[in-house]
Design an enzyme around this catalytic site. Structure first.
Site, PDB file in Angstrom:
ATOM      1  N   GLU A 168      -7.175   0.483  -4.400  1.00 27.48           N
ATOM      2  CA  GLU A 168      -7.141   0.339  -2.940  1.00 27.48           C
ATOM      3  C   GLU A 168      -8.446  -0.227  -2.369  1.00 27.48           C
ATOM      4  OE1 GLU A 168      -5.925   4.291  -1.958  1.00 27.48           O
ATOM      5  OE2 GLU A 168      -3.918   3.941  -2.727  1.00 27.48           O
TER       6      GLU A 168
ATOM      7  N   ASP B  52       0.886  -1.162   0.000  1.00 28.06           N
ATOM      8  CA  ASP B  52       0.000   0.000   0.000  1.00 28.06           C
ATOM      9  C   ASP B  52       0.928   1.217   0.000  1.00 28.06           C
ATOM     10  OD1 ASP B  52      -1.678   2.098   0.600  1.00 28.06           O
ATOM     11  OD2 ASP B  52      -2.305   1.336   2.558  1.00 28.06           O
TER      12      ASP B  52
ATOM     13  N   ASP C  28     -12.816   5.065   2.083  1.00 29.33           N
ATOM     14  CA  ASP C  28     -11.372   5.106   2.347  1.00 29.33           C
ATOM     15  C   ASP C  28     -10.912   6.557   2.441  1.00 29.33           C
ATOM     16  OD1 ASP C  28      -8.621   5.021   2.321  1.00 29.33           O
ATOM     17  OD2 ASP C  28      -8.444   3.636   0.646  1.00 29.33           O
TER      18      ASP C  28
ATOM     19  N   LYS D 116       2.760  11.342  -3.589  1.00 28.62           N
ATOM     20  CA  LYS D 116       1.712  10.649  -4.366  1.00 28.62           C
ATOM     21  C   LYS D 116       0.765  11.648  -5.049  1.00 28.62           C
ATOM     22  CE  LYS D 116      -1.666   6.990  -3.534  1.00 28.62           C
ATOM     23  NZ  LYS D 116      -2.105   6.039  -2.493  1.00 28.62           N
TER      24      LYS D 116
END
Ligand code: AMP
Length: 534
Positions: free
Chosen positions: A153, A13, A176, A75
């Site tokens: 994810e 992850d 999430d 990211k």
């Protein structure tokens, strides 16, 4: 080699704020591998210090004293064309910086486990487009990893939740909320199949935005008292950022915290209660709330159709988030999976599923004879029962963005995005559409492939071109050309164009604009290869 341990099947992850690596143990269970500091979560932060690149907690803490040498939240720049940051005099792309984080995770995992990392699946937000997915994959390659696939994810989280519950039919809403992105997804587990029904999200909404509210409140109070804005002093600002995050995390357990803010020799202490904090971040929480309804509508479902609400990401430990989920969905949020770890766990399971599918018994036998090239060979140690379970799992993904071509609309002559594969279509998928040449005597056709929802080409991202050339001269406009999009489960798009009259065909596998060439990857590898991970 006798005695050599079988390489590990891993899932990573790669988060905006934190990253986690997991592997499949000999019983077929995914387990998180702690880093060499014995922490299960590694901050996705890199400190550049001469020939050293330090990744993790030290880097995060050093951000206070050396903000100019530290990179965080990389990211958010993944796949951004031309984005580089110069550190210690050298330019680094998001792929290179992410590769350093991935390399650290893999190296630590190898040190801790005493085994090689065999292959990895890396997760990405469901909202990532093709360019961002490819950049993530490239980061893995630069890190020297064997990247089998990238996986959404929420799909990974659902897999971590659903593996023990195969055979039952469950519709799962995955909410999430991590450090930098929000993903809301409806996933269906049915038999051994796991399908994404709909997904949406916000790529710039996460814990950092909650932290910002705390920072701004404290900074304003500091300004009133000392006529200095701590946000303009890099050291003080970074220090305040760390303290604001700590305060936010503490408020998930405590009703009240104190924040000490220091800048240029001056100090204030600010008391913050949970209810004050919840009030000041109400807008952010409400923003996430709107996506629940949006995704439910996209999946054409009502709350009665949802069986499970699965909170994922560190931010879902906040009582206000769980309360909001309860209020909107009428369902008690699940507490059976660890919100920080389930994505890496699911990615490791997915790697096992892929390795299984690539591993007929014959390749497993090859390993026993001393060969170990096939990825499937890595799974030989897995307990037979777990192997059976994983073997049955099928993960169906959907494409998160529409894919189309730029064409001229007959009615008004305008250039428009003509969608062949709408978003949320289960993949793999193949779609063909017939177009006519625009002008008489047209001897070549250039097909611009785009990703995006809007009709206006300006609102879309061009991801590649397919050129069909050497068509016969002298034909009228409107000669028929069949365009086919073939989108596979790994997110690779093949575009082909076929001239009906002559049978002439052109085919391209989409070279995403930001996808790096082999030479660029080799250069990037060399550039980060010289850096010691400390
Ligand atoms: P992730 O990207 O899933 O690692 O989530 C990281 C985000 O979750 C960061 O913004 C953290 O500050 C936040 N976070 C982690 N633990 C907690 C907690 N107990 N309460 C509130 N936020 C948290």
């Amino acid at each position: 080699m006798p005695g050599e341990k079988v390489p590990m099947i891993c899932g990573i992850d790669l988060g905006t704020t934190n990253s986690v690596i997991a592997y499949i143990d000999d019983h077929g269970k995914a387990q998180v591998i702690p880093n060499t500091d014995n922490e299960r979560i590694t901050p996705s932060v890199v400190l550049f210090d001469g020939a050293e690149a330090v990744v993790g907690k030290i880097a995060k803490n050093s951000a206070v004293t050396a903000p100019e040498s530290v990179v965080q939240f990389i990211k958010r720049h993944m796949g951004e064309d031309g984005w580089t940051q110069t550190l210690c005099g050298k330019p680094y792309t998001p792929e290179m910086i992410s590769a350093l984080i991935l390399r650290k995770l893999a190296q630590d995992a190898e040190t801790v486990m005493g085994r090689k990392v065999g292959s990895v699946v890396i997760t990405v937000p469901a909202y990532f487009n093709e360019i961002e997915r490819k950049a993530t994959q490239d980061a893995g390659i630069i890190a020297g990893l064997n990247v089998l696939s990238v996986l959404n994810e929420p799909t990974a989280a659902a897999l971590a939740y659903g593996l023990d519950r195969l055979g039952q039919r469950k519709r799962v809403l995955v909410y999430d909320l991590g450090g930098g992105t929000l993903d809301v997804t409806v996933v269906q587990i049915e038999g051994t199949k796991i399908d994404v029904l709909a997904t949406d999200g916000e790529r710039r909404l996460g814990g950092i935005d909650w932290d910002d509210e705390v920072i701004n409140t404290v900074a304003e109070k500091f300004k009133t008292e000392h006529q200095i804005d701590p946000r303009t002093d890099l050291d003080a600002y970074q220090d305040l950022r760390t303290k604001a995050e700590d305060a936010k995390i503490a408020l998930s357990k405590l009703e009240k915290v104190r924040i000490l803010c220091q800048c240029q020799g001056r100090t204030i202490k600010v008391e913050l209660t949970r209810s004050e904090f919840e009030r000041m971040t109400k807008a952010q929480l409400e923003q996430t709330e709107t996506y629940l309804g949006v995704v439910l509508a996209k999946a054409k479902l009502t709350w009665k159709d949802i069986d499970v609400v699965l909170p994922v990401g560190g931010m879902t430990r906040m009582p206000a988030v769980r309360e909001m989920l309860r209020r909107i969905t009428g369902i008690e949020p699940d507490a059976s999976v660890n919100p920080d770890e389930c994505v890496a766990i699911g990615a490791a399971y997915y790697n096992a599923v892929l390795s299984m599918h690539q591993a007929p018994e014959a390749t497993t036998a090859l390993w026993l004879n001393g060969e170990r090239t096939a990825p499937g060979a890595l799974i030989k140690d897995i307990d037979a029962k777990a192997r059976g379970l994983l073997q049955g799992v099928e993960v169906t993904n959907v494409n998160s963005h529409s894919l189309g071509i730029i064409g001229i609309r007959k009615s008004d002559g305008r250039m428009v995005n003509d969608i062949l594969i709408p978003r949320n279509t289960p993949i793999p998928v193949e779609r063909t559409k017939t177009y006519g040449t625009a002008t008489a005597n047209q001897v070549s056709v250039q097909i611009k492939v785009v990703e995006g929802e809007g009709e206006d080409p300006e609102d879309c991202v061009e991801i590649g071109t397919c050129v069909l050339s050497e068509l016969p001269a002298g034909r009228d406009a409107g000669a028929k050309v069949d365009v086919t999009f073939r989108y596979d489960a790994d997110g690779r798009l093949e575009v082909s164009a076929r001239d009906r009259a002559t049978g002439k065909e052109a085919k391209v596998e989409i070279q995403r604009k930001s996808g790096m060439t082999q030479a660029q990857i080799t250069d990037a590898k060399a550039a980060i290869g010289g850096l010691d991970l400390g």
